[in-house]
Design a protein around this motif. Structure first.
Motif, PDB file in Angstrom:
ATOM      1  N   UNK A  49      34.770  -1.922  35.684  1.00  0.00           N
ATOM      2  CA  UNK A  49      34.698  -3.346  36.032  1.00  0.00           C
ATOM      3  C   UNK A  49      33.732  -3.510  37.203  1.00  0.00           C
ATOM      4  N   UNK A  50      33.579  -4.763  37.631  1.00  0.00           N
ATOM      5  CA  UNK A  50      32.591  -5.033  38.688  1.00  0.00           C
ATOM      6  C   UNK A  50      32.903  -4.289  39.980  1.00  0.00           C
ATOM      7  N   UNK A  51      34.206  -4.117  40.259  1.00  0.00           N
ATOM      8  CA  UNK A  51      34.554  -3.446  41.504  1.00  0.00           C
ATOM      9  C   UNK A  51      34.119  -1.979  41.491  1.00  0.00           C
ATOM     10  N   UNK A  52      33.852  -1.461  40.308  1.00  0.00           N
ATOM     11  CA  UNK A  52      33.356  -0.083  40.206  1.00  0.00           C
ATOM     12  C   UNK A  52      31.865   0.029  40.507  1.00  0.00           C
ATOM     13  N   UNK A  53      31.256  -1.118  40.750  1.00  0.00           N
ATOM     14  CA  UNK A  53      29.821  -1.190  41.008  1.00  0.00           C
ATOM     15  C   UNK A  53      29.452  -0.391  42.255  1.00  0.00           C
TER      16      UNK A  53
ATOM     17  N   UNK B 244      27.298 -13.202  43.222  1.00  0.00           N
ATOM     18  CA  UNK B 244      28.378 -13.580  44.144  1.00  0.00           C
ATOM     19  C   UNK B 244      28.826 -12.388  44.986  1.00  0.00           C
ATOM     20  N   UNK B 245      28.234 -11.244  44.767  1.00  0.00           N
ATOM     21  CA  UNK B 245      28.582 -10.035  45.524  1.00  0.00           C
ATOM     22  C   UNK B 245      28.026 -10.187  46.940  1.00  0.00           C
ATOM     23  N   UNK B 246      28.927 -10.149  47.923  1.00  0.00           N
ATOM     24  CA  UNK B 246      28.465 -10.365  49.296  1.00  0.00           C
ATOM     25  C   UNK B 246      28.535  -9.091  50.123  1.00  0.00           C
TER      26      UNK B 246
ATOM     27  N   UNK C 269      28.119 -13.732  32.902  1.00  0.00           N
ATOM     28  CA  UNK C 269      28.673 -15.057  32.608  1.00  0.00           C
ATOM     29  C   UNK C 269      28.680 -15.955  33.846  1.00  0.00           C
ATOM     30  N   UNK C 270      28.848 -15.365  34.993  1.00  0.00           N
ATOM     31  CA  UNK C 270      28.761 -16.149  36.226  1.00  0.00           C
ATOM     32  C   UNK C 270      27.289 -16.366  36.592  1.00  0.00           C
TER      33      UNK C 270
ATOM     34  N   UNK D  80      25.040  -8.439  41.197  1.00  0.00           N
ATOM     35  CA  UNK D  80      25.549  -9.748  40.774  1.00  0.00           C
ATOM     36  C   UNK D  80      25.501 -10.706  41.954  1.00  0.00           C
TER      37      UNK D  80
ATOM     38  N   UNK E  11      27.343  -9.305  36.032  1.00  0.00           N
ATOM     39  CA  UNK E  11      28.313 -10.399  35.918  1.00  0.00           C
ATOM     40  C   UNK E  11      27.614 -11.567  35.215  1.00  0.00           C
TER      41      UNK E  11
END
Lengths: 530, 206
Positions: free
Chosen positions: B158-162, B79-81, B115-116, B77, B113
Motif C-alpha cells: 500500500x502507499x504507506x509501504x512507499x 498528498x504525501x507530505x 485516483x487522488x 503522490x 495514488x
C-alpha cells in the motif's frame, strides 16, 4: 509570547512575524519553506508521527510533549507512554535546551545526528520558546468521552432524515455496539518483554465498553450547531460515527471541525468538500462527485456519438436539497468550457405538474441533468419531448431502484459512484450475512452496509491505536490504514485514503438500465475518476 | 515486525555498483551526514501500460520511457507530505544543476495514488517544483500505476509501504541504476554523469 505562535509554526509554517518558517536539509543542500516546512507535514497534527516504507524505512517519531520529555529511567523497568510503533525510545529525555538544539542543529538529546529528512530551523529564541510550549501541551489534554471503562461515541441524525432509514441505520449500529460489548474482557495484562521491558506497560491496552449516544437534531439547521454543543456538554464523546443526513450536513461537519471531533463516514449525499478541514472523513464526495462525473462526460462528448461537447445543459433540482449543491458544482465545472447551463429549480410542493413543467423547459439539443429524489423521478411523466441525453443522479434517485417511468428508462444515463451490483457481491456479502444472522431487516442496503463498514473501520482503527486515545491520531490512523481493507469494502470497489485526504472512494460509473423493467444495469463506462 | 518481504532488487547478472553509505567524518561532534543511499544495477522490463501525463495526454509507458533520452524516474503522490516533497525537490535541484544539459534528460514521476492524483493535481504539483518540459508526471488507473510499480519493484502492499527510490537509465536497453534512500542532488548528478559516460564508452567500443 504571542498566543497561538507555536501552533502557527507547527501547523502552518508561519512565524509570529508573519514570515515563512524556513528549514534546511544540509546534507541535500535543500531549503524548505512555509507550509512545506511546517512540523505537521511529517510529525502530524497529533504529534505522534508516522512512518514510510514497508520496513519502516523512515520513522517519524512522536514529538508530543510526553514523548520528548519523559524520563528515560522510568522506561527501563516499565514504559508508561502508549506504544507507537515508530517511536524512538533509545535516547535520553530532552530538555528545553537540547530540544532547541535538535530543532536548530539536528542533534538528538545525546548529540547524535537526526535523520536527513529532519530540517534544521534557525528559529529566534522567542519563536523557539513558542514552539516548545506548543509541543509540551500536545498530547497532554485528556480526550473527551474516554473513561477507564468506557468509550463514548455519538451518531447524529438531522431532522430531515427519513425515519425508516434512521431506524435501519440504528439497527446496525445498536447490534454492532452490543456485539462489541458482548465479552467485556477487561484490561489486558501488561505485556512484558524479557530483559529491558521496553514495551512493557506501554503496550497495555484497556478494553473499554463502547457506548453509543444518538443525537437527534431538531428544528432549523441554523440551531444545530448549538444543539450539538449542548449534546457534547451533556454527553462528551470521543468521535461521531456514521450518522444520517437529509438535505444539509454542513452544520454537523462544521461542529466536528470546530470541536476537533473525528466525524467518521456519515451517510450523507452532499458532504462539505473543504480540503482544509481535518476532522470529517467521508466515504465519497457523493453528489459532488456525480457532478464531476457528468461534467467530464459532457466535456469529453462522451454523451454523444459525435464526441463533441454538449451545446447546452439544463439542470432540475429542488432548492435546499443536496442536488442544489451538485447543480452549482456542475455549472462551475462547465463554465470554463463555455457550455451554457440553465438551472430549473422546482417550486416547493410543486408536485408532479411542477416536475413536468421544469423538465419540459429542456430543448432537444440540451443535455438534461436531473438532481431529483425518487418521488420526483416517479412524476417525470411522458418522455416524448425529452432531450436525447438525460443524466440522473444515482445517489439521489435510488440507484437501480430509481422509480423512473418506463419511457425515461431507455434514455437516462445514471451516475453510479459505487461498485456495480454484480461486482460488489463479495464486498457486501459479509455485511449482509452479519445482518441475516442477527435478524436485522435490510431496509436500505447501501445505507446499512456502509454503516456496518463505518463501524468496522472504527473498530479496526481503535485496535491499531492501542491505548493512544488521541482524536487527531484516530484520523491519521484511519487515513493510513483504510487502504488495507481489500474485500470488505461495502458498496465501494476500494477505499483509499492517505494523510491529508478525506474522501475514501473517488470515482464512479455511468450506467443505463438494461431493460424497460427490472433493476439490471449496463455500464457505459469503466470506473471513472473525474 | 514487518520485515519479511525484503527489498532485494532483481539483480540480473550485474554486479552492484556499490553500497554508497557516505558519511562525513569530523573531529567536531556529530557532523551532519550526507545521504544514506544504496545503489544497485538492475534490468526491468518496462510494462506496456497506458498512463495519463500531467498535460492530460494518454500515453504508453514504453514510448515515454524509450524515446532515446536518459531517464530519471521516481514514484510519488501529491498528498504525501513526508518523503515526497524531498524526493521531488531533489529531482528539481538535480534538474537545475544539469544546466544546459537539461534538454537531454527525461525526468519521470509516476503517481502511486492515481485516483487522488488527477491531471489537475499532478499539474499543480509539477508547477510547485518548477518542472520544465523535460519533467513529466503521470497518473492513470489504479491498475496501471500498480503494474508500473510492480515492474520496478517498488510496490509494497500500500502507499504507506512507499519508500524513496530513484531510478536512472542512460539509454533504452542499458541497465537501470536503482538508488534506494535519500540521494542528494549532487550525488544524483554524479551518478547520472557516470552512467552516461559508461554508456557512451560502451557505444564507442562497439
Amino acid at each position: 509570547m504571542q498566543p497561538g505562535a507555536g501552533e502557527s509554526i507547527y501547523l502552518r509554517g508561519v512565524l509570529p512575524s508573519g514570515a515563512p518558517l524556513e528549514g534546511k536539509r544540509q546534507a541535500a543542500g535543500l531549503t524548505t519553506t512555509g507550509a512545506d516546512a511546517a512540523c505537521v507535514g511529517c510529525h502530524q497534527r497529533s504529534g505522534l508521527g508516522t512512518y514510510e516504507g514497508y520496513n519502516f524505512d523512515v520513522t517519524i517519531p512522536p514529538i508530543a510533549g510526553p514523548y520528548l520529555f519523559h524520563s528515560r529511567e522510568a522506561h527501563t523497568q516499565e514504559a508508561v507512554l502508549p506504544y507507537v510503533p515508530w517511536m524512538h525510545s533509545n535516547r535520553d529525555p530532552y530538555t528545553d535546551a537540547t530540544l532547541a538544539r535538535a530543532i536548530r542543529e539536528g542533534l538528538d538529546s545525546q548529540g547524535r545526528p537526526l535523520s536527513a529528512l529532519m530540517p534544521r530551523f534557525a528559529l529566534s529564541d522567542a519563536d523557539m520558546d513558542a514552539l516548545i510550549e506548543y509541543l509540551k501541551q500536545l498530547g497532554s489534554h485528556p480526550a473527551p468521552g474516554v473513561s477507564e471503562r468506557e468509550l463514548h461515541f455519538a451518531t447524529v441524525i438531522t431532522p430531515d432524515a427519513d425515519p425508516a432509514r434512521r431506524k435501519a441505520m440504528l439497527d446496525v449500529m445498536d447490534h454492532y455496539f452490543a456485539d462489541k460489548n458482548l465479552f467485556p474482557i477487561g484490561n489486558s495484562l501488561p505485556l512484558r518483554t524479557s530483559g529491558h521491558g521496553q514495551q512493557a506497560k506501554s503496550m497495555f491496552m484497556s478494553h473499554r465498553l463502547w457506548r453509543l449516544h444518538v443525537w437527534d437534531l431538531t428544528g432549523a439547521a441554523s440551531t444545530w450547531g448549538a444543539q450539538l454543543d449542548a449534546h457534547m456538554e451533556r454527553e462528551p464523546v470521543f468521535a461521531l460515527v456514521s450518522g444520517l443526513g437529509g438535505n444539509n450536513w454542513a452544520p454537523v461537519h462544521q461542529f466536528c471541525q470546530r470541536r476537533q471531533l473525528p466525524c467518521l463516514f456519515p451517510n450523507v449525499d452532499a458532504p462539505l468538500d473543504n480540503s482544509h478541514d481535518f476532522y470529517p472523513l467521508y466515504f465519497s464526495r457523493g453528489v459532488l462527485l456525480e457532478a464531476d462525473l457528468i461534467a467530464r462526460q459532457i466535456a469529453y462528448g462522451a454523451h454523444a456519438a459525435s464526441a463533441a461537447p454538449a451545446a447546452s445543459v439544463l439542470q432540475v433540482y429542488r432548492p435546499g436539497d443536496g442536488g442544489e449543491a451538485a447543480a452549482l458544482a456542475l455549472a462551475a465545472a462547465l463554465k470554463p468550457l463555455g457550455i451554457p447551463v440553465r438551472n430549473q429549480p422546482l417550486a416547493p410542493a410543486s408536485g408532479a405538474k411542477g416536475v413536468r413543467e421544469a423538465v419540459g423547459q429542456a430543448q432537444k439539443s440540451d443535455v438534461l441533468v436531473l438532481w431529483l429524489r425518487p418521488a420526483d423521478l416517479a412524476d417525470l411523466g411522458d418522455a416524448a419531448a425529452a432531450p436525447a441525453v438525460v443524466y440522473t443522479s444515482g445517489v439521489m434517485g435510488g440507484l437501480e431502484q430509481a422509480p423512473l417511468p418506463a419511457a425515461w428508462r431507455s434514455r437516462v444515463r445514471m451516475t453510479y459512484p459505487y461498485e456495480l451490483p454484480e461486482k460488489r457481491e463479495l464486498r457486501v456479502k459479509y455485511a449482509l450475512s452479519w445482518f441475516s444472522i442477527r435478524h436485522i431487516p435490510v431496509v436500505d442496503e447501501p445505507l446499512q452496509v456502509n454503516t456496518y463498514i463505518a463501524c468496522g473501520l472504527l473498530a479496526e482503527t481503535l485496535s491499531h491505536m492501542a491505548d493512544n486515545l488521541v482524536q487527531p491520531f484516530m484520523i491519521e490512523m484511519l487515513q493510513t490504514s483504510a487502504e488495507r481493507r481489500l474485500i470488505n469494502t461495502g458498496y465501494y470497489p476500494h477505499l483509499v485514503l492517505a494523510l491529508n485526504q478525506h474522501f475514501a472512494s473517488k470515482g464512479g460509473y455511468i450506467v443505463h438500465f438494461a431493460r424497460p423493467e427490472g433493476a439490471q444495469l449496463v455500464a457505459d463506462s469503466d470506473w471513472i475518476v473525474p | 515486525m514487518l520485515r519479511l518481504l525484503g527489498v532485494a532488487a532483481p539483480l540480473i547478472g550485474l554486479a552492484a555498483v556499490g553500497a554508497a553509505f557516505s558519511q562525513e567524518s569530523s573531529e567536531q561532534s556529530a557532523p551532519p551526514r550526507a545521504s544514506h543511499s544504496f545503489m544497485s544495477s538492475a534490468q526491468y522490463t518496462v510494462p506496456d501500460v497506458r498512463l495519463v501525463r500531467d498535460d492530460g495526454k494518454a500515453v504508453a509507458l514504453p514510448e515515454e520511457m524509450n524515446d532515446g533520452r536518459p531517464v530519471v524516474l521516481n514514484f510519488i503522490y501529491t498528498t504525501c507530505s513526508t518523503i515526497c516533497p524531498l524526493m521531488s525537490q531533489t529531482l528539481a535541484q538535480f534538474d537545475h544543476e544539469l544546466g544546459a544539459d537539461r534538454g537531454r534528460v527525461h525526468l519521470m514521476s509516476i503517481s502511486i495514488d492515481p485516483e487522488e492524483d488527477t491531471v489537475a493535481r499532478l499539474h499543480a504539483y509539477a508547477q510547485k517544483f518548477h518542472a520544465g518540459p523535460e519533467w513529466q508526471h503521470y497518473t492513470g488507473t489504479a491498475q496501471a500505476s500498480l503494474t508500473a510499480q510492480r515492474a520496478f519493484n517498488v510496490w509494497r502492499g500500500d502507499k504507506m509501504g512507499h519508500s524513496s527510490v530513484t531510478f536512472v537509465r542512460a539509454a533504452p536497453g542499458t541497465p537501470w541504476l536503482r538508488i534506494e534512500g535519500f540521494v542528494t542532488p549532487g550525488e544524483l548528478l554524479q551518478q547520472y554523469h557516470h552512467l552516461l559516460e559508461q554508456s557512451g564508452a560502451t557505444v564507442a567500443t562497439r
